[in-house]
Design a protein around this motif. Structure first.
Motif, PDB file in Angstrom:
ATOM      1  N   PRO A   1       1.249  -1.255 -24.287  1.00 53.59           N
ATOM      2  CA  PRO A   1       1.060   0.065 -23.678  1.00 53.59           C
ATOM      3  C   PRO A   1       1.878   1.169 -24.361  1.00 53.59           C
ATOM      4  CG  PRO A   1       1.303  -1.585 -21.959  1.00 53.59           C
ATOM      5  CD  PRO A   1       1.604  -2.264 -23.269  1.00 53.59           C
TER       6      PRO A   1
ATOM      7  N   VAL B   1       0.136   1.966 -27.708  1.00 49.54           N
ATOM      8  CA  VAL B   1      -1.085   2.749 -27.473  1.00 49.54           C
ATOM      9  C   VAL B   1      -0.715   4.188 -27.116  1.00 49.54           C
ATOM     10  CG1 VAL B   1      -3.057   3.050 -25.912  1.00 49.54           C
ATOM     11  CG2 VAL B   1      -2.538   0.789 -26.831  1.00 49.54           C
TER      12      VAL B   1
ATOM     13  N   ARG C   1     -14.159  -7.035 -28.472  1.00 50.13           N
ATOM     14  CA  ARG C   1     -13.355  -7.082 -27.241  1.00 50.13           C
ATOM     15  C   ARG C   1     -13.675  -5.956 -26.269  1.00 50.13           C
ATOM     16  NH1 ARG C   1     -10.791 -12.026 -26.798  1.00 50.13           N
ATOM     17  NH2 ARG C   1     -10.135 -12.674 -28.856  1.00 50.13           N
TER      18      ARG C   1
ATOM     19  N   PHE D   1     -15.525  -4.474 -22.796  1.00 51.19           N
ATOM     20  CA  PHE D   1     -15.550  -5.045 -21.452  1.00 51.19           C
ATOM     21  C   PHE D   1     -17.007  -5.288 -21.061  1.00 51.19           C
ATOM     22  CE2 PHE D   1     -11.891  -2.009 -21.574  1.00 51.19           C
ATOM     23  CZ  PHE D   1     -10.942  -2.990 -21.820  1.00 51.19           C
TER      24      PHE D   1
ATOM     25  N   TYR E   1      -7.404   5.361 -20.991  1.00 50.89           N
ATOM     26  CA  TYR E   1      -6.621   4.913 -19.837  1.00 50.89           C
ATOM     27  C   TYR E   1      -5.193   5.460 -19.888  1.00 50.89           C
ATOM     28  CZ  TYR E   1      -4.528   1.535 -16.562  1.00 50.89           C
ATOM     29  OH  TYR E   1      -3.863   0.939 -15.520  1.00 50.89           O
ATOM     30  N   LEU E   2      -4.620   5.456 -21.079  1.00 50.10           N
ATOM     31  CA  LEU E   2      -3.223   5.893 -21.221  1.00 50.10           C
ATOM     32  C   LEU E   2      -3.067   7.244 -21.895  1.00 50.10           C
ATOM     33  CD1 LEU E   2      -0.812   3.040 -22.350  1.00 50.10           C
ATOM     34  CD2 LEU E   2      -0.951   4.209 -20.160  1.00 50.10           C
TER      35      LEU E   2
ATOM     36  N   ARG F   1     -14.582   3.540 -28.072  1.00 48.05           N
ATOM     37  CA  ARG F   1     -13.509   3.355 -27.097  1.00 48.05           C
ATOM     38  C   ARG F   1     -12.161   3.664 -27.737  1.00 48.05           C
ATOM     39  NH1 ARG F   1     -12.661  -2.600 -24.774  1.00 48.05           N
ATOM     40  NH2 ARG F   1     -11.711  -2.831 -26.827  1.00 48.05           N
TER      41      ARG F   1
ATOM     42  N   ALA G   1     -11.830  -4.727 -15.962  1.00 46.20           N
ATOM     43  CA  ALA G   1     -11.699  -4.995 -17.396  1.00 46.20           C
ATOM     44  C   ALA G   1     -10.827  -6.224 -17.631  1.00 46.20           C
ATOM     45  CB  ALA G   1     -11.107  -3.779 -18.106  1.00 46.20           C
TER      46      ALA G   1
ATOM     47  N   ALA H   1     -10.358  -8.633 -15.628  1.00 46.16           N
ATOM     48  CA  ALA H   1     -11.040  -9.823 -15.125  1.00 46.16           C
ATOM     49  C   ALA H   1     -11.826 -10.517 -16.227  1.00 46.16           C
ATOM     50  CB  ALA H   1     -11.971  -9.455 -13.965  1.00 46.16           C
ATOM     51  N   LYS H   2     -12.401  -9.759 -17.147  1.00 42.98           N
ATOM     52  CA  LYS H   2     -13.293 -10.362 -18.145  1.00 42.98           C
ATOM     53  C   LYS H   2     -12.744 -10.343 -19.565  1.00 42.98           C
ATOM     54  CE  LYS H   2     -16.681 -12.218 -16.174  1.00 42.98           C
ATOM     55  NZ  LYS H   2     -17.725 -11.679 -15.364  1.00 42.98           N
ATOM     56  N   GLU H   3     -11.852  -9.428 -19.895  1.00 41.95           N
ATOM     57  CA  GLU H   3     -11.463  -9.253 -21.298  1.00 41.95           C
ATOM     58  C   GLU H   3     -10.009  -8.792 -21.382  1.00 41.95           C
ATOM     59  OE1 GLU H   3     -13.029  -9.905 -24.472  1.00 41.95           O
ATOM     60  OE2 GLU H   3     -10.898  -9.469 -24.720  1.00 41.95           O
TER      61      GLU H   3
ATOM     62  N   GLN I   1      -7.605  -9.406 -23.651  1.00 46.13           N
ATOM     63  CA  GLN I   1      -7.123  -8.912 -24.948  1.00 46.13           C
ATOM     64  C   GLN I   1      -7.581  -7.470 -25.171  1.00 46.13           C
ATOM     65  OE1 GLN I   1      -5.059 -10.503 -26.746  1.00 46.13           O
ATOM     66  NE2 GLN I   1      -5.499 -10.464 -28.933  1.00 46.13           N
ATOM     67  N   GLY I   2      -8.854  -7.210 -24.883  1.00 41.15           N
ATOM     68  CA  GLY I   2      -9.367  -5.852 -25.014  1.00 41.15           C
ATOM     69  C   GLY I   2      -8.609  -4.894 -24.114  1.00 41.15           C
ATOM     70  N   ALA I   3      -8.266  -5.363 -22.920  1.00 38.96           N
ATOM     71  CA  ALA I   3      -7.528  -4.527 -21.972  1.00 38.96           C
ATOM     72  C   ALA I   3      -6.155  -4.170 -22.533  1.00 38.96           C
ATOM     73  CB  ALA I   3      -7.393  -5.243 -20.637  1.00 38.96           C
ATOM     74  N   ARG I   4      -5.489  -5.161 -23.136  1.00 42.35           N
ATOM     75  CA  ARG I   4      -4.169  -4.886 -23.715  1.00 42.35           C
ATOM     76  C   ARG I   4      -4.272  -3.811 -24.788  1.00 42.35           C
ATOM     77  NH1 ARG I   4      -3.400 -10.554 -23.119  1.00 42.35           N
ATOM     78  NH2 ARG I   4      -1.861 -10.877 -21.472  1.00 42.35           N
ATOM     79  N   LEU I   5      -5.361  -3.860 -25.565  1.00 42.66           N
ATOM     80  CA  LEU I   5      -5.480  -2.952 -26.708  1.00 42.66           C
ATOM     81  C   LEU I   5      -5.847  -1.526 -26.304  1.00 42.66           C
ATOM     82  CD1 LEU I   5      -7.101  -5.364 -29.288  1.00 42.66           C
ATOM     83  CD2 LEU I   5      -4.813  -4.371 -29.373  1.00 42.66           C
ATOM     84  N   VAL I   6      -6.312  -1.311 -25.061  1.00 47.53           N
ATOM     85  CA  VAL I   6      -6.469   0.083 -24.626  1.00 47.53           C
ATOM     86  C   VAL I   6      -5.222   0.533 -23.859  1.00 47.53           C
ATOM     87  CG1 VAL I   6      -8.993   0.045 -24.558  1.00 47.53           C
ATOM     88  CG2 VAL I   6      -7.714  -0.455 -22.480  1.00 47.53           C
ATOM     89  N   GLY I   7      -4.217  -0.327 -23.813  1.00 48.15           N
ATOM     90  CA  GLY I   7      -2.946   0.083 -23.211  1.00 48.15           C
ATOM     91  C   GLY I   7      -2.787  -0.299 -21.759  1.00 48.15           C
ATOM     92  N   ILE I   8      -3.697  -1.155 -21.248  1.00 51.27           N
ATOM     93  CA  ILE I   8      -3.550  -1.609 -19.867  1.00 51.27           C
ATOM     94  C   ILE I   8      -2.436  -2.654 -19.809  1.00 51.27           C
ATOM     95  CG2 ILE I   8      -4.689  -2.877 -17.995  1.00 51.27           C
ATOM     96  CD1 ILE I   8      -7.346  -1.628 -18.986  1.00 51.27           C
ATOM     97  N   ASP I   9      -1.517  -2.481 -18.874  1.00 44.90           N
ATOM     98  CA  ASP I   9      -0.447  -3.457 -18.672  1.00 44.90           C
ATOM     99  C   ASP I   9      -1.025  -4.611 -17.853  1.00 44.90           C
ATOM    100  OD1 ASP I   9       1.748  -4.949 -17.954  1.00 44.90           O
ATOM    101  OD2 ASP I   9       3.029  -3.211 -17.590  1.00 44.90           O
TER     102      ASP I   9
ATOM    103  N   GLU J   1      -0.179  -7.719 -17.117  1.00 46.53           N
ATOM    104  CA  GLU J   1       0.651  -8.414 -16.123  1.00 46.53           C
ATOM    105  C   GLU J   1       0.763  -7.588 -14.833  1.00 46.53           C
ATOM    106  OE1 GLU J   1       2.005 -11.413 -15.824  1.00 46.53           O
ATOM    107  OE2 GLU J   1       0.812 -11.860 -17.588  1.00 46.53           O
TER     108      GLU J   1
END
Lengths: 233, 291
Positions: free
Chosen positions: A71, A74, A86, A88, A102-103, A146, B174, B176-178, B180-188, B190
């Motif tokens: 995070p 990013v 990758r 969604f 998102y960020l 994205r 996001a 729930a299904k992906e 790694q992709g979530a991490r790469l858009v900056g979603i934390d 954990e």
């Protein structure tokens, strides 16, 4: 802009990268070439903070980001479009793009979606569709779109041409050249040597975990050692 | 004929009322399953804890269960968050199978803690509105049951809006299904795990407030709901939101009608029967897509 110094990285006991030095300057397109399994994605995922490097340093805009969490990386505008897209699959095309911001750049979300649609008109036609139902090429466009939604300062593209038909590969490289022409710095990680060098300013060739060759893209294109080291000729 | 229309109708209505609560409990369970890919074995115990909290708030501070609802939702959200961040997350070391066992351990601890603190007694509360009746067509429904039904639907709606419309909801889907992709858009990622767990547990806070005016509380009360909630989650389609809602209502009505026709003791057979029937024809559940 991006400085990688003596980067050592890998998985568990296995060291894949054994000291990588690499630079990307503002507005530059830099290609990282190498055949399957030399550690190109390992490099990206260590830069993006998915994995912690074994050693060495990564600096972005002068700030040390070695071992930082994704995070915070990013948030600085270092965005990776990963190998295998990758995206969604259970979210719509629009929702995928929205999560790109998102960020970062949330305030200019609507404007940036229009910008992405201008580059990839196909995505606009699919706007309400679930991303998992898109074709491979469209998914790649969505993944890049994205990434662009975050208003990246440096965009890492990991194998954007992987799994695409030859015609689509050509189209994809044209689109990347177009994005680069807007002044965005791009680290293009590819197996596709000739087409990558055609749009890159500079390039690095990774072999057995180290940089085997580097220089101006135009020079590398005619370099006999490139063919030797890369293609094994 | 003994089973004339008004009796069946009121039975169906009563079933729907109970089904609303079932749906609410199942909703939290299915949400957690969808994102963390584990069944939260502590779900029933956490509902029991929430019900005791509602009971305590009334007995000691005189706070009405309905007034306590926002407080309970916030409190259970906090408990869920801390539980995940402090216990479930760190102790599972990223292994889904471990999360399962840790939640089971949490359940055992909570159940015995409740036994220790409150003994095994069954407790009920009485409110001035406890026996007020509302006429719906030919049926008479107690007011708290009607409120619990409408309240459950309202919570479901709020939750659906949260998941469907907000960035947090999109991030949850996001992850729930992906991941790694979530991490790469900056979603934390954990943190999304912890928030999802907390939201699922917060549903139980609402369920406890809506439930207590018409139900009893004891350290074993969670078992009544959790087995049924598991059934609903599978029947509706693992991880499906709409599935939990529709499944909850179906099971509520089935149980009520089963009780009417077969008697209280045998009434539960209907649940198993409809469960088997639905899974025979739709193995992924009512709204479960192929993975």
């Amino acid at each position: 802009m991006l400085e990688v110094r003596g980067l050592r990285a890998g998985y568990g006991q296995i060291e894949v990268l054994r000291g990588i030095d690499l630079d990307v300057r503002g507005g530059e397109v830099v290609a990282v070439l190498g055949s399957n399994g030399v550690g190109k994605s390992t490099l990206n995922n260590n830069i993006s903070g998915i994995y912690r490097p074994f050693g060495g340093a990564i600096r972005f805009d002068g700030t040390d980001i070695t071992g930082a969490r994704p995070p915070s990386i990013v948030a600085r505008g270092l965005i990776q479009v990963p190998e295998g897209r990758r995206i969604f699959p259970n979210l719509s095309v629009r929702e995928n793009l929205e999560l790109g911001s998102y960020l970062r750049a949330r305030a200019s979300r609507a404007k940036n979606i229009e910008h992405v649609f201008a580059i990839f008109p196909r995505l606009q036609e699919r706007i309400g569709q679930l991303a998992g139902t898109l074709s491979g090429g469209e998914q790649q466009m969505l993944a890049i779109g994205r990434g662009l939604m975050a208003e990246p300062r440096l965009l890492i593209l990991d194998e954007p041409s992987l799994g695409l038909s030859p015609i689509l590969v050509e189209e994809m490289f044209k689109l990347i050249a177009r994005i680069a022409a807007e002044g965005l710095a791009i680290l293009l990680v590819e197996q596709n040597v000739v087409q990558s060098l055609a749009i890159a300013d500079r390039a690095y060739v990774i072999e057995k975990g180290v940089i085997a060759l580097s220089g101006k893209a135009a020079d590398l294109l005619n370099d006999p050692t490139l063919k030797a080291s890369y293609l094994g000729l | 004929m003994i089973y004339d229309f008004p009796i069946i109708f009121s039975s169906v209505m009563n079933g729907l009322m109970l089904g609303g609560i079932y749906a609410l409990v199942a909703l939290g369970l299915t949400l957690i399953y969808g994102v963390l890919h584990i069944i939260n074995f502590a779900h029933g115990s956490l509902l029991m804890i929430a019900m005791f909290a509602v009971w305590l708030l009334l007995e000691t501070l005189g706070i009405d269960p309905y007034v306590a609802l926002p407080l309970m939702v916030a409190g259970m959200f906090g408990l869920g968050y801390v539980l995940y961040k402090g216990v479930v997350g760190p102790m599972s070391h990223g292994e889904d199978a471990n999360i399962l066992l840790v939640t089971l351990g949490v359940a055992v601890i909570l159940d015995n803690l409740a036994l220790y603190l409150f003994t095994g007694d069954t407790r009920i509360i009485e409110r001035p509105y406890s026996f007020e009746m509302v006429e719906i067509g030919p049926a008479l429904i107690t007011l708290p049951k009607l409120i619990s039904f409408l309240g459950s639907l309202a919570v479901c709606l709020v939750l659906w809006l949260l998941i469907d419309r907000t960035d947090l909801g999109k991030a949850i889907r996001a992850v729930a299904k992906e991941r790694q992709g979530a991490r790469l858009v900056g979603i934390d990622v954990e943190n999304i795990f912890a928030l999802t767990y907390a939201i699922g547990v917060a549903c139980l806070g609402a369920a406890a407030c809506l439930l207590l005016p018409t139900f009893y509380v004891s350290p074993q009360v969670g078992n009544v709901f959790v087995i049924i909630a598991f059934t609903i989650v599978v029947l509706g389609g693992m991880g499906s939101f709409l599935g939990a809602l529709v499944g909850g209502l179906i099971i509520g009505v089935t149980e009520a009608l089963g009780g009417l026709f077969l008697g209280e003791a045998l009434g539960q057979i209907g649940i198993s029967l409809i469960f088997i029937l639905i899974l025979l024809f739709r193995p992924t559940g009512l709204f479960g897509g192929a993975k």
